[in-house]
Design a protein around this motif. Structure first.
Motif, short mmCIF file in Angstrom:
data_model
loop_
_atom_site.label_atom_id
_atom_site.label_comp_id
_atom_site.label_asym_id
_atom_site.label_seq_id
_atom_site.Cartn_x
_atom_site.Cartn_y
_atom_site.Cartn_z
N ALA A 119 11.52 -6.34 -18.70
CA ALA A 119 11.51 -4.97 -19.20
C ALA A 119 12.52 -4.08 -18.49
N GLY A 120 13.36 -4.67 -17.64
CA GLY A 120 14.34 -3.89 -16.88
C GLY A 120 13.96 -3.83 -15.42
N GLY A 121 14.94 -3.54 -14.58
CA GLY A 121 14.70 -3.49 -13.16
C GLY A 121 14.61 -4.88 -12.56
N VAL A 122 14.07 -4.94 -11.37
CA VAL A 122 13.99 -6.19 -10.61
C VAL A 122 12.59 -6.36 -10.05
N ASP A 123 12.04 -7.55 -10.18
CA ASP A 123 10.78 -7.89 -9.53
C ASP A 123 11.09 -8.65 -8.25
N VAL A 124 10.30 -8.40 -7.22
CA VAL A 124 10.56 -9.03 -5.91
C VAL A 124 9.27 -9.51 -5.29
N LEU A 125 9.42 -10.47 -4.41
CA LEU A 125 8.40 -10.80 -3.42
C LEU A 125 8.93 -10.27 -2.10
N ALA A 126 8.12 -9.50 -1.40
CA ALA A 126 8.57 -8.85 -0.18
C ALA A 126 7.52 -8.99 0.92
N VAL A 127 7.96 -9.38 2.09
CA VAL A 127 7.07 -9.47 3.24
C VAL A 127 7.11 -8.12 3.95
N ILE A 128 5.96 -7.46 4.02
CA ILE A 128 5.88 -6.09 4.54
C ILE A 128 4.69 -5.95 5.47
N GLN A 129 4.83 -5.10 6.47
CA GLN A 129 3.70 -4.76 7.31
C GLN A 129 2.59 -4.17 6.45
N THR A 130 1.39 -4.69 6.58
CA THR A 130 0.28 -4.18 5.77
C THR A 130 0.02 -2.71 6.06
N SER A 131 0.21 -2.30 7.30
CA SER A 131 -0.02 -0.89 7.66
C SER A 131 0.99 0.02 6.96
N SER A 132 2.21 -0.47 6.76
CA SER A 132 3.23 0.34 6.09
C SER A 132 2.91 0.49 4.60
N VAL A 133 2.41 -0.56 3.99
CA VAL A 133 2.01 -0.47 2.59
C VAL A 133 0.87 0.53 2.43
N GLU A 134 -0.07 0.50 3.37
CA GLU A 134 -1.19 1.43 3.32
C GLU A 134 -0.75 2.87 3.60
N ALA A 135 0.31 3.03 4.41
CA ALA A 135 0.72 4.37 4.83
C ALA A 135 1.47 5.14 3.76
N GLY A 136 2.17 4.44 2.90
CA GLY A 136 2.93 5.20 1.90
C GLY A 136 4.06 4.41 1.29
N PRO A 137 5.01 5.08 0.67
CA PRO A 137 6.06 4.40 -0.09
C PRO A 137 6.91 3.47 0.78
N ILE A 138 7.36 2.38 0.16
CA ILE A 138 8.28 1.44 0.79
C ILE A 138 9.60 1.53 0.03
N HIS A 139 10.70 1.56 0.78
CA HIS A 139 12.01 1.75 0.17
C HIS A 139 12.95 0.60 0.50
N TRP A 140 13.84 0.33 -0.45
CA TRP A 140 14.82 -0.74 -0.31
C TRP A 140 16.06 -0.27 0.43
N LYS A 141 16.43 -0.99 1.48
CA LYS A 141 17.66 -0.84 2.27
C LYS A 141 17.68 0.37 3.20
N THR A 142 17.24 1.54 2.73
CA THR A 142 17.19 2.72 3.59
C THR A 142 15.92 3.50 3.27
N LEU A 143 15.58 4.43 4.14
CA LEU A 143 14.37 5.22 3.94
C LEU A 143 14.49 6.13 2.72
N SER A 144 15.71 6.37 2.28
CA SER A 144 15.93 7.19 1.09
C SER A 144 16.31 6.34 -0.12
#
Length: 349
Positions: free
Chosen positions: A310-335
């Protein structure tokens, strides 16, 4: 890629680069079919290592994270190969070849040489042969709601098992059930053209990125050169999908993997996510991710990425669980573009 198979595919409009079928002339339409129809995909972008010899099972049992003794010609398993520090050098799917009971390890083709070379270092006096068999078998994937029915119609004298990771023997090959609607055929270069033509009457040909997308949506991890030694098995959910045995004996990294499981909370997990960006943007395994709770320090990493129908990109990403709980996750930079976390087909809690 097998030379004869390369010729066969190119005569059917396959666009091939570095042993990978990019598409058959209509990449967007092929991807759309993955979501709504049935697709037929060449899997030459996946490598194959054969382990044979009377000591093969014991050797692999002492090297890999999965229980090799549970693998046979009717049952496949996911697994991982770790450093002594528990970091993954590779992840794979493994099953037995019904013709000689040797073991076949399937993983990204870019990893075959390094994985085989490292494992050979530990053979010593064991009676084990390790060979690159990537071009010795043709592998094709068929996926979609009608995949099983199409396979049964093509192989009417064989009862294909629809149980995930079940392996069914066929004439000159095997069929692996990856999931309810996704199967893989392993066969010879003699049988492959006939099977391809029969299946293609009722399916749409598609490039390797479609198989990548299907793997991503099912939460199946892949380790590439860019992500070697970055993750322990639990970080990519190998423990959840049966790729880690906590009852077998020792293997490289076993102590750390077991200690993480029993004594400490797993602080990073692999998530399924979507990025609403142009799929032509260079998103790749190894890209850093940033969260509001870690500032300019990376909180995760892209493990695998593929264009979404449907457009865009799907990913599998290894992330700190606390960061996922805390708020948005961004690709490459915080912005940078924000990841939309999606549900996996299994629970990671």
């Amino acid at each position: 890629m097998n030379p004869d198979w390369f010729t066969f595919l190119t005569h059917r409009n396959a666009h091939i680069e570095q042993k990978r079928v990019l598409h058959f002339g209509q990449p967007a339409a092929e991807l759309a079919q993955a979501a709504s129809g049935s697709v037929l995909i060449d899997l030459s972008h996946l490598g194959l290592i054969r382990f044979s010899g009377e000591d093969a099972q014991n050797f692999l049992q002492g090297q890999l994270s999965c229980d090799v003794r549970s693998i046979d010609s009717t049952q496949a398993s996911h697994g991982g190969y770790c450093t002594p520090k528990g970091r993954l050098l590779g992840s794979f799917l493994m099953w037995q070849d019904v013709s000689d009971n040797s073991y076949l390890m399937q993983l990204p083709v870019e990893q075959v040489e390094t994985m085989a070379r490292r494992l050979k270092m530990f053979v010593l006096r064991a009676k084990v042969s390790i060979q690159d068999n990537t071009d010795d078998f043709i592998r094709m994937g068929i996926a979609g709601k009608n995949a099983l029915a199409l396979l049964q119609g093509t192989l009417p004298d064989t009862a294909i098992s629809p149980v995930p990771l079940a392996v069914t023997s066929i004439l000159d090959g095997q069929v692996i059930c990856h999931s309810e609607n996704r199967f893989e055929i392993i066969t010879t270069s003699t049988q492959a053209p006939l099977l391809w033509e029969r299946l293609n009457k009722h399916t749409h040909r598609a490039g390797a990125a479609v198989w990548d997308w299907l793997e991503i949506r099912e939460g199946i991890p892949a380790i590439f050169n860019a992500t070697q030694e970055h993750f322990i098995p639990q970080m990519v959910n190998l423990d959840i999908i049966g790729g880690v045995s906590f009852k077998k004996g020792c293997y490289p990294g076993q102590e750390i993997v077991a200690r993480t499981q029993y004594l400490g909370k797993i602080k990073r997990r692999m998530y399924l996510a979507h990025l609403d960006i142009d799929s032509s943007q260079d998103i790749a395994a190894g890209d850093s991710l940033f969260g509001t709770d870690t500032g300019d320090q990376a909180c995760g990493m892209i493990a695998h990425a593929a264009p979404a129908p449907a457009g865009g990109v799907d990913v599998l990403a290894v992330i700190q669980t606390s960061s996922v709980e805390a708020g948005p996750i961004h690709w490459k930079t915080l912005s940078g573009p924000q990841l939309a976390i999606l549900p996996l087909p299994y629970s990671i809690t």
